[in-house]
Design an enzyme around this catalytic site. Structure first.
Site, PDB file in Angstrom:
ATOM      1  N   GLU A 110      52.876   4.274   7.383  1.00  0.00           N
ATOM      2  CA  GLU A 110      53.947   5.260   7.170  1.00  0.00           C
ATOM      3  C   GLU A 110      53.657   6.568   7.920  1.00  0.00           C
ATOM      4  O   GLU A 110      54.254   7.598   7.624  1.00  0.00           O
ATOM      5  CB  GLU A 110      54.134   5.557   5.670  1.00  0.00           C
ATOM      6  N   HIS A 133      53.073   9.420  -0.543  1.00  0.00           N
ATOM      7  CA  HIS A 133      54.002   8.320  -0.801  1.00  0.00           C
ATOM      8  C   HIS A 133      53.327   7.398  -1.807  1.00  0.00           C
ATOM      9  O   HIS A 133      52.157   7.023  -1.632  1.00  0.00           O
ATOM     10  CB  HIS A 133      54.322   7.574   0.493  1.00  0.00           C
ATOM     11  N   HIS A 135      54.178   4.296  -5.339  1.00  0.00           N
ATOM     12  CA  HIS A 135      55.101   3.287  -5.861  1.00  0.00           C
ATOM     13  C   HIS A 135      55.181   3.363  -7.395  1.00  0.00           C
ATOM     14  O   HIS A 135      54.711   2.433  -8.070  1.00  0.00           O
ATOM     15  CB  HIS A 135      54.622   1.877  -5.465  1.00  0.00           C
ATOM     16  N   HIS A 206      61.572   0.976  -3.218  1.00  0.00           N
ATOM     17  CA  HIS A 206      60.254   1.044  -2.575  1.00  0.00           C
ATOM     18  C   HIS A 206      59.312   2.029  -3.266  1.00  0.00           C
ATOM     19  O   HIS A 206      58.245   1.635  -3.736  1.00  0.00           O
ATOM     20  CB  HIS A 206      60.443   1.394  -1.082  1.00  0.00           C
TER      21      HIS A 206
HETATM   22  P1  13P Z   1      49.676   1.464   4.267  1.00  0.00           P
HETATM   23  O1  13P Z   1      48.578   0.614   3.673  1.00  0.00           O
HETATM   24  O2  13P Z   1      49.898   1.179   5.727  1.00  0.00           O
HETATM   25  O3  13P Z   1      49.441   2.927   3.972  1.00  0.00           O
HETATM   26  O4  13P Z   1      51.051   1.038   3.578  1.00  0.00           O
HETATM   27  C1  13P Z   1      51.263   1.135   2.207  1.00  0.00           C
HETATM   28  C2  13P Z   1      52.681   1.394   1.857  1.00  0.00           C
HETATM   29  O5  13P Z   1      52.948   1.773   0.729  1.00  0.00           O
HETATM   30  C3  13P Z   1      53.753   1.212   2.878  1.00  0.00           C
HETATM   31  O6  13P Z   1      54.953   1.738   2.444  1.00  0.00           O
HETATM   32 ZN    ZN Z   2      55.094   2.022   0.266  1.00  0.00          ZN
END
Ligand code: 13P
Ligand code: ZN
Length: 261
Positions: A110, A133, A135, A206
């Protein structure tokens, strides 16, 4: 100091894992550490040839970032931040980066979103240095319900669950429609949505993307939103629609604490 900023990122990475928001390699974070780049750091050679960012980001020329590594786990980064992340320098053409420390750990997939956001922040004179970022289960679940994706529907709902969310996530939650993870399109839409005045945006189906002065501040806003989402879902699972604070109660809170919007 640089060590402090990276230790803070490691601490937050541990929280993300504990919270259950970081399955496998889920989520990523970056820190703009240019202010800590002393002569020693600036003279570090590139560990390999420059790699393209995928876009040109003029404000980032010569800037330094700490980035989570792609495919690396937050729970591992929490214990070993320099083995699961890297320090990169943006090259003079503002379109490539080179890894300078500690080892060749490729930055997160990302990276276009993170670096585009840092470029946008510098461009508007912001003092924010961190982007996150992650989840969070409850917020991702809510993003599967179309009515929640209308502008500011979730902001109002989550604000109304508990006064803290209105107070500590005062700019609400922007919505970014589903887009391919890691894409330039996702990066550009994230900036456009942040530019509407949000500090946190929800990437449909996401996760979330948050910005702050530092990584703890970004984490705290997401944590506050998730608290509200949990209250809402607990109420629903007990069989009732939560009443929520009234519009008047939220306006009184905003006036009392001088909150934006
Ligand atoms: P990375 O392991 O490349 O950081 O990706 C994790 C992710 O959450 C992609 O949206
Ligand atoms: Zn992600």
């Amino acid at each position: 100091m640089l060590c402090q900023a990276i230790c803070q990122a490691a601490e937050v990475a541990g929280h993300l894992w504990q919270k259950g928001w970081a399955e496998r390699n889920g989520g990523n974070l970056t820190l703009n550490i240019t202010e800590y780049a002393d002569g020693d750091m600036r003279s570090l050679p590139a560990l390999e040839p420059p790699r393209p960012i995928g876009t040109e980001l003029p404000y980032l020329k010569g800037c330094y970032f700490y980035c989570k590594g792609t495919n690396r786990r937050m729970r591992d980064l929490a214990r070993h931040p320099m083995e699961n992340g890297a320090i990169i320098r943006i090259t003079e053409d503002a379109a490539h980066y080179e890894i300078i420390a500690d080892a060749v750990v490729l930055p997160t997939s990302e990276l276009p979103a993170h670096l585009s956001v840092h470029n946008y922040l510098i461009g508007k004179g912001s003092s924010y240095k961190a982007s996150l970022h992650t989840h969070p289960t409850e917020l991702v679940a809510m993003s599967h319900h179309r009515p929640f994706l209308e502008k500011d529907v979730l902001t109002q709902l989550l604000w109304s669950m508990i006064p803290e969310t209105r107070a500590f996530c005062p700019r609400g939650l922007g919505i970014v429609p589903y887009m391919l993870p890691g894409s330039i399109e996702l990066a550009e839409t994230t900036i456009r949505t942040l530019d509407e005045g949000y500090d946190v945006v929800l990437w449909e189906k996401h996760g979330v993307f948050a910005i702050g002065e530092n990584i703890t501040e970004a984490f705290d806003m997401v944590d506050t939103l998730v608290k509200s989402a949990q209250i809402y879902q607990d109420a629903r699972s007990m069989g009732f629609e939560p009443e929520g604070m009234s519009g008047l109660q939220m306006r009184q809170l905003a006036d009392a604490f001088g909150l934006p919007k």
